[in-house]
Write a protein that holds these residues in place. Structure first.
Motif: not given
Length: 182
Positions: A42-43, A61-63, A69-71, A88, A90-91
Motif C-alpha cells: 500500500n506504499e 514513501y513507506s512507513s 506513508g504514500y502510494r 500519491t 495516503s496509505s
C-alpha cells in the motif's frame, strides 16, 4: 494507473512500474513496498535510473506500520524528458482529499513536492489529479488560495493552476489547459 503504454516498459514483476522518459535516457521505477508479509503493498518507493540501470535518486514513501506513508497513483514524464511528475495517496486514508504531487528534476537530480512551488494544497476531489502541459509544465487541482498554518483547505472551491516546473511560475487559476495531455 501509470503512463501510456508508449512510455512504459513492463518488468517481470507486474506490480512494479517502469516509465521510460520520451528520449529513452531515464526510467522512473515505481516499486510497491510491503512492510508486512501477506498484505497487499500500500506504499511505494520511486527510483530514477539511467538506461544502464544506474540509480540516480530514490524517494521512499513507506512507513514502519504501512499506514503512514504514500502510494504512487500515477506518473508521467514531461514531453521534453526533463521532469517526472507523480501523485500519491495516503496509505492510511489520512486527508483523502489531498493528492501530494511530486516531481523529479533532471537538471537538479532532485525530487520535490509541487506544493513547495505553489504554496497550495494539491487536491484530489476531481480526477485527474494532474495533466502535463508541454514542454515542462503541469496543471494541478489545487486549493483556491495559498495556504497558511492552521488554515483548512477549501476542497469545494478548488481551482486549476498550471506550474512551469523549470521556472516555478504559476498561472492564474483557470480550467484544464486545452493542450494538456490526459
Amino acid at each position: 494507473m501509470f503512463a501510456p503504454a508508449a512510455q512504459q516498459d513492463a518488468l517481470a514483476d507486474s506490480t512494479t512500474g517502469v516509465i521510460v522518459s520520451p528520449d529513452g535516457v531515464l526510467r522512473a521505477v515505481i516499486i510497491p513496498v510491503d512492510r508486512e508479509k501477506g498484505f497487499a503493498a500500500n506504499e511505494s518507493r520511486v527510483e530514477i535510473r539511467d538506461r544502464d540501470g544506474k540509480l540516480l535518486i530514490k524517494e521512499d514513501y513507506s512507513s514502519r506500520d504501512g499506514e503512514q506513508g504514500y502510494r504512487v497513483q500515477e506518473g508521467q514524464w514531461t514531453s521534453d524528458s526533463q521532469f517526472f511528475v507523480y501523485d500519491t495517496a495516503s496509505s492510511g486514508g489520512h486527508q483523502p482529499y489531498r493528492a501530494p504531487t511530486f516531481f523529479y528534476s533532471r537538471q537538479n537530480n532532485r525530487i520535490r513536492n509541487i506544493e513547495e512551488l505553489t504554496n497550495r494544497a494539491v487536491l484530489s476531489n476531481e480526477p485527474p489529479p494532474f495533466k502535463i502541459v508541454a514542454p515542462h509544465s503541469v496543471a494541478i487541482v489545487s486549493s483556491p488560495d495559498e495556504y497558511s498554518a492552521g488554515r483548512s483547505f477549501d476542497i469545494d472551491h478548488s481551482v486549476i493552476v498550471t506550474v512551469n516546473l523549470q521556472t516555478g511560475v504559476i498561472s492564474p487559476p483557470s480550467k484544464w489547459p486545452a493542450d494538456a495531455l490526459p
